[in-house]
Write a protein that holds these residues in place. Structure first.
Motif, PDB file in Angstrom:
ATOM      1  N   LEU A 156      -6.974   4.507  -5.627  1.00  0.00           N
ATOM      2  CA  LEU A 156      -6.591   3.333  -4.841  1.00  0.00           C
ATOM      3  C   LEU A 156      -7.857   2.822  -4.161  1.00  0.00           C
ATOM      4  O   LEU A 156      -8.617   3.601  -3.588  1.00  0.00           O
ATOM      5  CB  LEU A 156      -5.560   3.686  -3.777  1.00  0.00           C
ATOM      6  CG  LEU A 156      -4.193   4.126  -4.279  1.00  0.00           C
ATOM      7  CD1 LEU A 156      -3.321   4.579  -3.116  1.00  0.00           C
ATOM      8  CD2 LEU A 156      -3.520   3.016  -5.045  1.00  0.00           C
ATOM      9  N   GLN A 165      -9.597  -0.341  -1.661  1.00  0.00           N
ATOM     10  CA  GLN A 165      -9.362  -1.462  -0.767  1.00  0.00           C
ATOM     11  C   GLN A 165     -10.619  -2.324  -0.724  1.00  0.00           C
ATOM     12  O   GLN A 165     -11.719  -1.833  -0.455  1.00  0.00           O
ATOM     13  CB  GLN A 165      -9.014  -0.991   0.639  1.00  0.00           C
ATOM     14  CG  GLN A 165      -8.662  -2.132   1.561  1.00  0.00           C
ATOM     15  CD  GLN A 165      -8.245  -1.680   2.942  1.00  0.00           C
ATOM     16  OE1 GLN A 165      -8.446  -0.533   3.321  1.00  0.00           O
ATOM     17  NE2 GLN A 165      -7.677  -2.589   3.708  1.00  0.00           N
ATOM     18  N   MET A 192       0.821  -1.186   0.000  1.00  0.00           N
ATOM     19  CA  MET A 192       0.000   0.000   0.000  1.00  0.00           C
ATOM     20  C   MET A 192       0.873   1.261   0.000  1.00  0.00           C
ATOM     21  O   MET A 192       0.569   2.205  -0.699  1.00  0.00           O
ATOM     22  CB  MET A 192      -0.932  -0.006   1.202  1.00  0.00           C
ATOM     23  CG  MET A 192      -1.808   1.230   1.245  1.00  0.00           C
ATOM     24  SD  MET A 192      -2.881   1.311   2.665  1.00  0.00           S
ATOM     25  CE  MET A 192      -1.752   1.774   3.937  1.00  0.00           C
ATOM     26  N   TRP A 212      -5.561  -4.457  -1.715  1.00  0.00           N
ATOM     27  CA  TRP A 212      -5.487  -3.107  -2.277  1.00  0.00           C
ATOM     28  C   TRP A 212      -5.362  -3.207  -3.793  1.00  0.00           C
ATOM     29  O   TRP A 212      -4.640  -4.055  -4.312  1.00  0.00           O
ATOM     30  CB  TRP A 212      -4.280  -2.361  -1.717  1.00  0.00           C
ATOM     31  CG  TRP A 212      -4.518  -1.873  -0.328  1.00  0.00           C
ATOM     32  CD1 TRP A 212      -4.243  -2.531   0.837  1.00  0.00           C
ATOM     33  CD2 TRP A 212      -5.094  -0.630   0.048  1.00  0.00           C
ATOM     34  NE1 TRP A 212      -4.617  -1.775   1.906  1.00  0.00           N
ATOM     35  CE2 TRP A 212      -5.135  -0.591   1.457  1.00  0.00           C
ATOM     36  CE3 TRP A 212      -5.581   0.468  -0.665  1.00  0.00           C
ATOM     37  CZ2 TRP A 212      -5.651   0.488   2.165  1.00  0.00           C
ATOM     38  CZ3 TRP A 212      -6.084   1.544   0.040  1.00  0.00           C
ATOM     39  CH2 TRP A 212      -6.114   1.549   1.432  1.00  0.00           C
TER      40      TRP A 212
END
Length: 118
Positions: free
Chosen positions: A21, A23, A1, A28
């Motif tokens: 990004l 999750q 990450m 991720w």
């Protein structure tokens, strides 16, 4: 990450853009720019060669991109023609595939997992 966050800060015309990004649970993911074009390895295979001026042009662009990557504390670790896209109809090279990129701290020796790519 941490590497993904640093990569997202690497904005340059010759580095693939990171849009988001995400999750999902513990996984991720990065939403990246789509680059319409051909990777440099395939381009050379199809043409047979590149003119010296064109090759030097791409080398300079990727060198500039790597300067930004390194200034943001990352090592790409997989520079090769198949990880460089050339935009369709343009003499623009774009560095892609940061899958094995790692954080880099100057003057600090670190041991990273050895990964081989083809």
């Amino acid at each position: 990450m941490n590497e993904a966050i640093k990569l997202a800060k690497c904005t340059h015309p010759h580095i693939v853009q990171i849009h988001e990004l995400i999750q999902e649970g513990e996984l991720w993911c990065m939403v990246m720019e789509y680059i319409d074009g051909e990777d440099l390895g395939s381009l050379v295979e199809n043409r047979g060669f590149l003119a010296e001026a064109e090759a030097l042009h791409y080398i300079q662009q990727i060198g500039e991109a790597l300067t930004i990557v390194h200034n943001n504390g990352l090592l790409h670790r997989d520079i090769k023609p198949h990880n460089i896209m050339v935009r369709s109809g343009k003499l623009e090279a774009v560095l892609i595939d940061f899958g094995i990129a790692r954080e880099f701290t100057q003057n600090l020796t670190q041991t990273h997992t050895q990964i081989l790519t083809f």
